[in-house]
Structures are given as structure tokens and as C-alpha cells.
Design a protein around this motif. Structure first.
Motif: not given
Length: 1312
Positions: A1112-1118
Motif C-alpha cells: 500500500i505504501f509503495r503504491a502511494f509512494e509514502v
């Protein structure tokens, strides 16, 4: 000793902003004085200036500022000071080096391995106090009778102070130590903290190092064995570092203070207040005992004055200052804690249990996502509140001013840039008008948003406020209500945690800001009395005058509390008591002035829950030691705090403590102020209350005659405080000149079902408070280590549709997961649910996480309503429920039945009757499967299930009381509004991301993938609707269910998603069903994220959950990936079992380096202290340090993993359940990947084996398991910044820092 007739006596509290002075004059009169702690243009030192002013004004003699003060007329000086606290907050202590046992140089950096803020991806933590580390090659280990390690050579055996035998495995090489110490000295470091393993019981090596360091010229040498000889090396290490870091600063301050007096105060008795509430001579005042020096005086002050006045009714101390509020309790004895965290440093020393909460006069006011929020940010002294005329923000003080509760004409003109203007009502009202306009626009906007999306959780009620708009007064009053509720929650927790009824207390109010809130808080808590001492504005200083000199001595112990050990206990108690008497005698006390009290630190064998117990009220008899009947005292207190005892369990003595008191405090003098006339107001003003503006009489405290009553509403003003007597309350002046307020009941103001934004914040607190109080009952009444001591549980409240309303505390892997369980029961049982039924469930297809997490659900019924109106539930991790291996977490399970007992919709209680026989049968059922067993600890299972039922019963009762107060329709309406509020925050976050994404790429679709070590992909595609602020999270191309146990039930993915959303929102929001309302989640059946009914899932809960977060964090580039693993390690035999999860590196982000050696994302478990580990288990910890270079490089670098080496002393079965051994934690935006983990086994014969990610293997004595945990990924290309730049640490004084037992409990709960 306190008799100094004909002289001036001074008690002074030097705070961060103001210094308070209490002076007793030679003729018996008393004076108080308040001055700025820092005013360099006028004086060097505030306490000296206070003394000088009193002497000059009272004697008529000149005492020039530039000359040392003549001390001939001074009897004694007592001081409390925040010098140590401020140095800790500002990190302005002495340059310090740490000398520690080899292999543990990073031990204090890693600490407990838990992160302080669950949703803070930066993992901002205070830096360690030392500048350099010296590792010394020395080692002692505790002897174990059944140790089977092959011995190559004879080891020296020594006896520790506890009576334990130890083996010296590595002797100290002082020549090498001297070389290292000289190097440190050459770099200008002259303060040294010494921390060697097991020195709490055997300290010869520490003493040798200490003697050497002093001979070489170190000016401060602190030995952990002297500073606090208690088992547990990590808190002892923090304590000794604090002592070395702060004591030189205290000495520096004392040198400056004494230089302002003739003869350096050598002829004056000067005493300083310690954190434990006792005074100590100036030369004994040290850093580790000074942290609560200031607030401790206030506790002594209210304890001595209020408790006797209130006819020995228990008292809650309420000290509301500018930045925060201190809450404490007194019921005839001071309540101490022996481990508490201040400014990020855990100190192992006796401290008064003072709980600091983030709501003071300077706490800032915010309106966020439809919610009124108070604090924790503070305006500070500069710029201060808006009304101070220095450009500050709106604060609680401004809200009181806007409502007419503070009167500028009665304040000195010390505000504005020139510090010569009055408080500014105009500035306050200007800010409030702007905020009120913002709030009203927001309410209209939210109404249109909800109309557009159609999202509504409030059962037919519209979201916007029923009034056309809020007034400035409505807004200010709303913030006061929210601030009051924020202060009530810790008071409830402080009392109810130990089995006390909050309403059966009086409220002792002191501090500058508390008087405006005392009546409202007392009423909210059901208290009938508020007591405000005449010196409430300077009570910390007055408490110093009332306090006694205290000498405490303590030593560790390993005895059992039983007849055969009483002789040894008596001998050691007598020895410690003599030390106290001798020390106090040397300070001028005769034997008649000295009292001693004996405490034993007791716990049931096999538990960690120790209580420091006094035998007061339990005299000795033939079956006890001479100091008293500690068995009776312990069992009474255990029953009071926890609701049960363990009659046939041995009681262990961990520490012996003796507290000696030299009676030296002045007697509180009460002067009758009988008046013939009635109290006359000096003016009348308009004050705003819930019923609008009311005429309010204003009185000057000093002009009030005693014996007359003042009806509220009224304001009573003195030099240092303003007291608001609310409507339906009555104040009277006592003979001593104190104010005692009788609190009347609040005429109930009916609340409608339409949204009131103020009540939205109040109800949010109320629902959370219900869940918190359920948790306190569960912790008190449970018996297992997992629930009672590790606090591995969650409690929650749900609506009639099973939607989550409030969840406390936040164990990430439980977030939102229980909602699935409750909703499954509603679908499954429907009309079969009856009042008196309680449901037990743990199956993954019924919303379970993994089988050891047993969820107990209670429907809440209401008379006249056929279906449940609410649900309450508690989920607790049971240590064993059967299956293949002890602990019910087998690394190689391939079916659910191998992991333990299974419950779908089991009626644990039917018609109010606990179904013990049926649940016992179900818990033993796994024995029918090959290689499996039924539960191995049925007694604890049944006890903990009863505790969960009791917690739910408490929750049901509290929900019922809330409905009684407001009505069912109102409570359910606000339940919906709170869910809508969380939804609004998530929609705002998604819209903001969509805007940025559209501007950067033109696309509103993002996707990512990552892999498990076996190659199974987890793939995510997210489609965002910018207009609605909604999103579809589609895991369609994720890999299929796996043969092992890394399958994750659907509830796990939802928990991970709520966790990620909360992190990305970036502010506190209610964590409930509303978070997922804007989200559609698509998970393909039969995949690893929604496996079949019989799939093994234990690894999914602890491993796959982390990978879902990474995706999830990779998708949102967090941020870059953190270690992505919990590193589950367990070992055991027929006689013992142990389980731990181990830290790694955190991922870097766009503005921060990843933290090294910390748990991340879906776990936050504290690790067992090395000394406890070696004391209780057949293992020696050879190394626990950071793994250098394992974090990914980048413009911001990933955090390093850790190295942990366990040497086994006996035969055990080792189980390893890990991930990220093949697939590295990813870097982001050009940052490099973190290093993968590695599990190595070093056999005693020299053979080295790679165990892979998952293994179960028999170990022999001398085998060593070496764990290398993954690092975090880097962020950004390395060439964009220097290699490994230091990230900017947040200054501690810029953020609010809580403390106290309530805070420690929450941190422990979040550290699970």
C-alpha cells in the motif's frame, strides 16, 4: 530540625516560567511571592532574588543585588527546581560517555524496540544522552543448576547481593579500559556512565571501573549499581545515563545559586525536593532523582493540606499549568512508581505517580475534519496565548477570556512586546471570530460533501449542525468542554486502574489555570467537593515547607516470601533501616524524629506483575517476618487492584526498600478569619455558560470572611489564580482561609439527534473512554502473562450493524478486524441473540486474525428494543489454545486444525450462565488431530475468558449509562456522526493525493507489487475518484493460497488498510468503520489474502500483514519499505517456553532517515530485558546491537536492522517464523533496498547452518542462534545528499511530553 525561631525560612519552587516563594517570617507571619524564573536584565537567579526581596522588605535593611546576600537571618532554604527536567528536554546536559558490556553498545538506542507513536512513520525518538560508547570485554552470567553447557575451563564463582551465584566468564582488563577512558578524556568528555550486565547483584567490575575513572580525572562517574540497583539493564542504563548527564548541570546550578550568598550557604540548612516527594541535602541532590523535583512539592502540599481537611477522603490532585495538567492521587500514602518515562528517557527510580496530560492554559485550539481538538501543541510562554499580544495562537486561556471567566482588569499589565500592556480581549475575539467563520463554512461544506457521496452513518440524521451557525461563544464554550473531557479521561484511568471509584474522591485544585475548570471537571467525574488551598497559586513552594527529609535505600532480592526465608529478610531489613537511621542522624535528626517504613517488591512466582507493598495496617505475627504481615498486605492489594488472588502460588521478593523520614516539615497554621458581614462582591460581570450569559459576582479572596457561602455563578480572584464557581455550586471560606466548593448536579440540558460539533468531540472521548475502561477491567481481572502484563488485547464498541465505533488501545493488527467478527455473528446468529448471551469466535472466516486471538462479543440490549442496540467486544491473545506446538504458533502448519481450537459462533455464556464444560471440551478438541494437543493451559484460558466477559459487562454497563443520560436515539446518532467524521478525514486525504497525482502524472490510478519469500506476489491497483474522495483497492492479481501458514484472512488486510490510511491522514482521527466507508476493497477468494476455510493462517497475521502495508505504501509512494517482518522467535522444552519478536530497520521517507533497531507498522512489541531473559530462561544473550550498513542508502537512508545472538544452555526446540530473507525491503525514488535478513545456527561443534526463513530445529547446549534482521529501504538517490546525513531531531520542548502510570500503561498496550 525545622525550628529556626527568630529567623527567615524559605521554600522556593523554581519552575520553567515562574519561581514561587513561600517565606515564614521570624514573627510567625507568612508571605508568598511570585517572580519570573528568567529576567537577566534585573537579576541573575530568581530564588536568590526572591530571598533578597523578602529580607529587604521585611527588615528594612538594604540587600544590594550585586553583593552576596547576608545569611545571618536565614534559618533554612528548601527548593524544588526544573533544572534537571529542562536540561533533559533541551538536551543540554553534560557531555557523557557510556561504558557498557561488550556486545551491547547499541542496547540503549534499541531500548524496548517499541516506537513511541504508532502512526508516526518518521519514528521520531529522542536521541540517547551519551556521546560516545566504550565496550568493555567483561561478562558475568547467572548460574543455573540445570545448565548443560560444556565447560572448557573453570569459571570464578561469586555471590551477588541477591544471594544468587554468578560465574565470571570474562575478567575485567583494566589496562584496556584505561586506554579507552584516556581517549574519551582527551576529547573533552568528563562525565561517565557505567553499565555492566548483572551489576544490580554483583558490582565489583563496575566499582573497579569507577575507581579507575575517578583516578584518571573524570569529574562525574555514575555507576548503575549505585544509582539504582534493580534488575533490568535497559531502564537501569537509562537511569545511570541520566544521572551522569544531569548531575553536573545540577552541581553547576547549585554552585551559581550558593555563590549569591555569603559563605556559600555553608551555615544554612539547604534541602532540595526529590522526585519521590522527600527532601535531601544539597550535596546529595542528583540528576536521576531530580526530574519531578518541581511538581513533587505540589503533591506534598495538597496531600498534607487537603486530605486532613476532607476528613481523610481520598484526594485527586489537579495541577493545571500553562502547558499541561498534572494529575495525581493521595489516600493517606504517597503513590509511587519505580519506572517512568520523561522526555523519552525511562528512569528506574522512586517517583511520585504524577500523570501529565496535554491540556493546560496554553494548549492550542484546532478545528480538524469537523472535530474540536485541544492540544497537545502548546503556545508556550513565548509567544503565549493570543491575548498576550505577542502574535500567539488561540488557547484554552483565550477561550476562558472570551467567555468572561478571566477579567483583564484584575491582571497586571505585563503583556505585549514591551511587557507593559493588559491582556487583550480584542486580540482573542478577533482570532475567535476568524475560527468561528471557518467552522461554520466547514459545516456547510461537509453537508454538501455528504449529500454528494451519499455516505451517511447516522441512521437518517443529517450531518450538519442544526443551528444555522455557531456563535463565538458557542465555539469558545465548545473548546472548554473538550478540554475538560480530555482532563477527565486520565483521572478516570488513574483511579479505576486500581479499583477505586472516581466519584468517591475530592478534587484538590492548584496551579494558575485549574480554578476555572475545577467545578466542571468535578461534576463530570461525579465528585461533590473541590478544595482550593489559600496558597494554591504557589502550592508547590508551600509543599516544600511541609515536606520531610527522606533517605531511601533499596537492594535487590531473590528470596521467596516464606517461613524459611524470614530470618534472612529480617536481617536485611534491619541492615537497611540502620543505614537510614545513621544517615538521618548524621544530618541532625535525633531518633525520635526518624521514622522508617519497610516495602517489599512482591509478585506471584511465574508472573511479572510486581507490587511495591507496605505492611502498614498488617502487623507482624508468627507467620510473617518482623516488619509486618506482607503476605496479607500483598493479597489484599492484589485483590483490590486485580479482582482475584492466586492462593496456592509462591510469592517472590524482588527488592527490599526502606524509606526513612526525618520529621522536619512545618505545621500548617490555620488562622481564623471570622467576619461579621456577608461576602461583598467588588463588581459584577457577565459570564457565558451553557445557558448563555449570566450575571456573575466577582470577589477578592483576601476580602472574604470565613463561614459565609457564595452561590454560583461567581468568580473569586487572588494574586495568583482565578476561581470560577459555576451555577449550582456553592463556595465557602474555611477557617484556614481556603476555599471549599460543594458541587451541585447539572440541570440536564436535552441534546437532540441533530449534529452539535462540540458534542461530537465530547462523544468521541466518551466512546473511547468506554473502550479504555473495558481494557482496564480486562487487565485487572485476567491471569495470564500475555493479557495482564504484556497487555496483548483490544477492547471495542460497535453499533447495531456491527460497525466499529471506538477501539482502544490501538494494536495495529486488531484495527478494524473485530468489526468483521461482530458483523459475522450478526449475519450468522441474527434473531438467535438474546440478552445474557456472550459469543466466542476466532475463525479466520468469521473475522479472526489467528486462532490464539479469542474474541468475546456481548450484545447490548435496551428495554423495549428487540434487537441489540450496541455490541461490545474484547479480543485477547491466549498463550496456548492447543495445536502442534506450545504457544499455538507452529512455523510449519499447513491446515488450520494444526494451529489450535476453533470457534465460529460459540455461545460462551447462555442466559447469563458461563458454559465452562462446553468451552473446555472445545479447547481440548485439537488433541484429536495427528501430532496435536489440546490446550496446555486450560486454567488460564478459562480465567481469561471470564475476564473478557467481565470487561464486556463493564462496557455494556457504561453504554447503558450513556443511553440513560442522553437517550438511545441521541447516542446512536452521535455514533454515526463519529464514523462520518473519520470518513471525512479519509476522503480529504484521498482528494489531496488525487490532486497531487493528477498534477504530476495526469493519472488517478496507482499500482504496486511486492513478493513473499516463496515468490507469492501481492499486487494492488488503486483507482481514486477525486470528486468523491473515494478509492477502489483491488488485489485481484495477488497470488493463490499457499501450502504453509502465510495465508492472511480478509480481516488482516482490512486492519493493514486502516493502519495505512491513518498514517497517511497524519492526524488523530477516530479509528472506526468510517475509515473504510470511502474505500471499496476487492480481494479474490482463494488468494493468499482470502484463503479457504481450512487454510493455515498463523504466519499471515504476523508476516503477510507487513507485506500488505509495504504494498500500500509503495503504491502511494509514502515511504520506503521497513523491515517487513516481525522476526518471530520461540524456543521451549517440557519445562519452559519463550516467544519474542525482534526489531529491524524502518524505511526512510521524503524528509527523514529510517530509524534503526525498531519495530515497524503492524507490530510494536517490547522485547524482554536481557537480564530478565538470562535470569528466567536457559539462554545467554551474547550480542544485541545494530547491524551496520543494513539500511538502504539514499538521500535519506533506511534504518539498520539488529544482530541478536542467543547461546543455549540446555536442550530446546527452536522455532523461527520470519520473512524478507530472500526479497529485500524496497527503496523508493531511487533509494537503495535494505539488506535482507539472515538466520544462522552456529553448532557447538563449529558447524554453521543457514536455517532459512522458517524452521523448527532441536538445539543442544552450546548451540548459538544468530539473528540478522532486515534493514529499511532508502529514499531518494544517494547523490542528492551526503551519505547518511543526520535527520533533524524534533526538539523535545517543541512537542508535548506525557508522563505517569496512565501514559506508561498506554505505551505498554501500544507496545504489543
Amino acid at each position: 530540625m525545622a525550628e529556626t525561631k527568630g529567623k527567615f525560612d524559605f521554600a522556593i519552587d523554581r519552575g520553567g516560567t515562574f519561581t514561587d516563594v513561600f517565606a515564614r517570617l521570624p514573627d510567625g507571619r507568612e508571605r508568598v511571592l511570585k517572580l519570573l524564573s528568567r529576567d537577566p536584565q534585573n537579576y541573575k537567579d530568581a530564588p536568590t532574588e526572591g530571598i533578597r526581596r523578602v529580607l529587604e522588605e521585611e527588615t528594612g535593611r538594604a540587600f544590594p543585588r550585586h553583593q552576596p546576600v547576608d545569611t545571618s537571618s536565614i534559618g533554612w532554604i528548601r527548593m524544588g527546581t526544573t533544572v534537571a527536567t529542562n536540561a533533559l528536554l533541551e538536551r543540554e546536559g553534560e557531555r557523557t560517555a557510556l561504558l557498557v558490556t561488550k556486545g551491547f553498545k547499541d542496547l540503549l538506542h534499541i531500548g524496548t524496540q517499541a516506537r513511541p507513536k504508532l502512526f508516526d512513520l518518521e519514528v521520531a525518538m529522542p536521541d540517547v544522552l551519551y556521546e560516545e560508547v566504550i565496550e568493555v570485554d567483561e561478562r558475568v552470567v547467572l548460574q543455573q543448576d540445570d545448565c548443560l553447557l560444556p565447560r572448557k575451563d573453570a569459571k570464578r564463582v561469586v555471590t551477588g547481593s541477591t544471594g544468587d551465584s554468578l560465574e565470571v566468564w570474562q575478567e575485567l582488563d583494566l589496562e584496556c579500559v584505561e586506554k579507552d577512558l584516556r581517549g574519551v578524556l582527551s576529547r573533552g568528555i568528563t562525565s561517565l556512565a557505567v553499565l555492566l550486565l548483572h551489576s544490580y547483584t554483583w558490582c565489583d567490575h563496575e566499582k573497579a571501573v569507577g575507581a579507575l575513572a575517578r583516578s584518571l580525572g573524570f569529574t562525574q562517574v555514575s555507576l548503575s549499581s549505585e544509582v539504582m540497583p534493580m534488575v533490568r539493564v535497559v531502564p537501569r542504563g537509562y537511569t545511570v545515563c541520566a544521572d551522569a548527564y544531569l548531575t553536573p548541570k545540577i552541581r553547576q546550578y547549585l554552585k551559581g545559586f550558593t555563590s549569591g550568598f555569603e559563605g556559600g550557604l555553608k551555615e544554612v540548612d539547604v534541602l532540595f525536593m526529590q522526585s519521590d516527594g522527600g527532601l535531601t541535602p544539597m550535596d546529595q541532590f542528583c540528576g536521576s532523582r531530580a526530574i519531578l523535583s518541581g511538581p513533587a512539592g505540589g503533591v506534598v502540599g495538597y496531600a498534607i493540606t487537603s486530605y486532613s481537611q476532607m476528613e481523610k477522603m481520598p484526594v485527586i490532585g489537579f495541577d493545571m499549568g500553562g502547558t499541561s495538567t498534572d494529575v495525581s492521587r493521595y489516600a493517606g500514602q504517597y503513590e509511587h512508581v519505580f519506572e517512568a518515562t520523561t522526555a523519552g528517557v525511562t528512569l528506574q527510580a522512586p517517583q511520585l505517580d504524577i500523570n501529565t496530560v496535554a491540556a493546560g492554559g496554553g494548549s492550542r485550539l484546532f478545528f480538524r475534519s469537523g472535530m474540536f481538538v485541544v492540544g497537545p501543541e502548546s503556545a508556550g510562554a513565548h509567544p503565549g496565548p493570543a491575548c498576550y499580544r505577542k502574535g500567539g495562537p488561540l488557547t484554552v486561556t483565550d477561550a476562558n477570556l472570551a467567555l468572561g471567566r478571566l477579567l483583564p482588569s484584575f491582571f497586571p499589565k505585563i503583556f505585549g512586546p514591551g511587557e507593559n500592556e493588559p491582556l487583550s480581549s480584542e486580540e482573542t475575539m478577533k482570532h475567535f471570530r476568524h475560527l468561528t467563520q471557518e467552522i461554520n463554512l466547514s459545516l456547510i461544506s461537509n453537508q454538501s460533501q455528504v449529500s454528494t457521496t451519499g455516505a451517511n452513518h447516522s441512521h437518517g440524521h443529517a450531518l450538519p449542525d442544526s443551528r444555522s451557525e455557531m456563535s463565538v461563544e458557542d465555539v469558545a464554550m465548545g473548546f472548554i468542554h473538550v478540554a475538560n473531557e480530555a482532563m477527565c479521561r486520565p483521572i478516570r484511568a488513574l483511579t479505576q486502574a486500581k479499583g477505586h471509584d472516581t466519584s468517591q474522591h475530592a478534587l484538590a485544585c492548584f496551579g494558575g489555570a485549574g480554578g476555572q475548570h475545577a467545578c466542571a471537571i468535578a461534576r463530570a467525574l461525579g465528585m461533590k467537593t473541590v478544595f482550593i488551598h489559600k496558597y494554591s497559586g504557589v502550592l508547590s513552594a508551600y509543599g516544600l515547607a511541609l515536606a520531610d527529609v527522606v533517605e531511601e535505600v533499596q537492594e535487590p532480592c531473590s528470596l521467596q516470601y516464606e517461613q524459611r526465608c524470614f530470618g534472612e529478610l529480617d536481617r536485611r531489613v534491619e541492615q537497611l533501616s540502620k543505614r537510614c537511621h545513621d544517615t538521618l542522624g548524621a544530618r541532625g535528626f535525633d531518633s525520635g524524629q526518624v521514622t522508617t517504613e519497610v516495602f517489599l517488591h512482591l509478585r506471584y512466582k511465574g508472573t511479572d506483575c510486581a507490587l511495591m507493598v507496605t505492611a502498614a495496617g498488617s502487623p507482624s505475627d508468627a507467620q510473617s517476618c518482623r516488619a509486618g504481615d506482607f503476605r496479607s498486605a500483598f493479597t489484599k492489594r492484589y485483590l483490590k487492584e486485580f479482582g482475584f488472588t492466586i492462593p496456592d502460588r509462591a510469592i517472590m521478593v524482588d527488592d527490599i526498600r526502606v524509606r526513612g523520614c526525618g520529621i522536619s516539615g512545618i505545621k500548617s497554621v490555620y488562622k481564623t478569619k471570622m467576619g461579621s458581614g456577608h461576602a461583598k462582591p467588588v463588581t459584577t460581570t457577565k459570564c457565558y455558560f451553557d445557558d448563555g450569559y449570566l450575571d456573575t459576582s466577582v470577589y477578592l479572596w483576601e476580602e472574604l470572611p470565613c463561614g459565609h457561602n457564595i452561590q454560583g455563578p461567581a468568580i473569586i480572584i487572588d494574586k495568583n489564580s482565578t476561581i470560577l464557581v459555576e451555577p449550582c455550586c456553592e463556595a465557602r471560606l474555611t477557617e484556614g482561609g481556603d476555599v471549599c466548593i460543594t458541587v451541585g448536579s447539572d440541570p440536564h440540558c436535552a441534546l437532540g439527534t441533530e449534529l452539535n460539533t462540540v458534542q461530537l468531540s465530547i462523544f468521541s472521548h466518551r466512546f473511547m473512554s468506554i473502550a479504555e475502561q473495558m481494557g482496564r477491567v480486562l487487565q485487572r481481572t485476567s491471569i495470564s502473562t500475555n493479557i495482564k502484563e504484556r497487555l496483548d488485547f483490544s477492547c471495542a464498541v460497535f453499533g447495531p450493524d456491527g460497525g466499529l465505533v471506538s477501539n482502544a488501545p490501538h494494536i495495529p493488527v486488531h484495527l478494524g478486524a473485530m468489526q468483521e467478527t461482530v458483523q459475522h455473528q450478526i449475519r450468522s446468529l441474527g434473531n438467535e441473540l438474546r440478552e445474557g448471551d456472550v459469543i466466542l469466535s476466532n475463525h479466520p472466516c468469521a473475522g479472526g486474525s489467528h486462532l490464539p486471538d479469542l474474541t468475546v462479543i456481548t450484545p447490548v440490549f435496551r428495554k423495549g428494543v428487540s434487537r441489540p442496540v450496541f455490541f461490545v467486544a474484547s479480543r485477547g491473545h491466549h498463550a496456548d489454545i492447543g495445536g502442534m506446538t506450545p504457544g499455538s504458533m507452529p512455523p510449519h502448519s499447513t491446515s488450520l486444525q494444526q494451529e489450535g481450537a476453533v470457534f465460529f459462533s460459540f455461545k460462551l455464556v447462555t442466559g447469563g450462565v458461563f458454559q465452562e464444560e462446553a468451552v473446555t471440551e472445545a479447547l481440548m478438541a485439537p488433541a484429536q488431530y495427528p501430532d496435536c494437543s489440546g490446550t496446555r493451559n486450560l486454567h488460564d484460558n478459562l480465567s481469561d475468558l471470564r475476564a473478557q466477559v467481565a470487561a464486556n459487562q463493564r462496557g455494556s454497563q457504561l453504554v447503558g449509562e450513556l443511553i440513560d443520560s442522553y437517550g438511545l436515539a441521541v447516542v446512536q446518532a452521535y455514533m454515526g456522526y463519529i464514523q462520518s467524521n473519520a470518513e471525512l478525514a479519509v476522503r480529504d486525504m484521498l482528494r489531496d493525493f488525487a490532486r497531487r497525482r493528477r498534477q504530476q502524472t495526469g493519472s488517478l490510478e496507482v499500482e504496486s507489487e511486492d513478493f513473499m519469500d516463496d515468490g507469492t506476489p501481492i499486487r494492488l491497483r488503486v483507482q481514486i475518484n477525486e470528486e468523491e474522495g473515494s478509492a477502489v483497492f483491488d488485489f485481484t492479481r495477488t497470488g493463490t493460497e499457499v501450502w504453509g501458514n502465510c495465508n492472511a484472512p480478509r480481516a488482516i488486510t482490512l486492519s493493514a488498510l486502516i493502519y495505512c490510511l491513518r498514517c497517511m491522514v497524519g492526524q488523530d482521527i477516530p479509528l472506526n468503520q468510517g475509515c473504510l466507508a470511502p474505500i471499496k476493497v476487492i480481494i479474490p477468494p482463494g488468494s493468499i489474502l482470502q484463503p479457504s476455510q481450512d487454510a493455515a493462517v498463523v504466519g499471515g497475521n504476523v508476516l503477510t500483514s507487513q507485506r500488505v502495508v509495504d504494498v500500500i505504501f509503495r503504491a502511494f509512494e509514502v515511504c520506503a519499505a521497513s523491515q517487513g517482518c516481525m522476526n518471530n522467535i520461540s524456543f521451549g522444552s517440557e519445562s519452559t517456553g519463550y516467544y519474542e519478536t525482534v526489531a529491524g530497520g524502518a524505511g526512510a521517507g521524503p524528509g527523514w532517515n529510517g530509524r534503526s533497531g525498531v519495530h515497524s507498522h503492524m507490530t510494536n512489541t517490547r522485547i524482554t530485558d536481557p537480564e530478565i531473559l538470562e535470569k528466567r530462561y536457559p539462554v545467554i544473550l551474547e550480542q544485541f546491537s545494530l547491524r551496520p550498513g543494513s539500511g538502504g542508502a539514499g538521500s535519506h537512508c533506511g534504518g539498520d536492522g539488529v544482530i541478536r545472538k542467543l547461546l543455549f544452555r540446555n536442550k530446546v526446540i527452536l522455532s523461527v517464523l520470519t520473512e524478507r530473507r530472500s526479497i529485500c525491503p524496497y527503496g523508493l525514488q531511487g533509494g537503495e533496498d535494505g539488506a535482507a535478513g539472515l538466520n544462522l545456527l552456529h553448532r557447538a561443534n563449529g558447524r554453521v547452518l543457514n536455517l532459512g526463513a522458517k524452521a523448527s530445529i532441536s538445539l543442544h547446549p552450546g548451540d548459538m542462534f544468530c539473528l540478522y534482521t532486515p534493514g529499511g529501504g532508502g529514499y531518494g538517490r544517494e547523490e542528492e545528499a551526503n551519505r547518511r546525513p543526520r535527520s533533524k531531531l524534533r526538539r523535545l520542548n517543541e512537542t508535548f511530553l506525557e508522563r505517569g502510570s496512565v501514559f506508561e500503561y498506554r505505551m505498554a498496550q501500544e507496545g504489543v
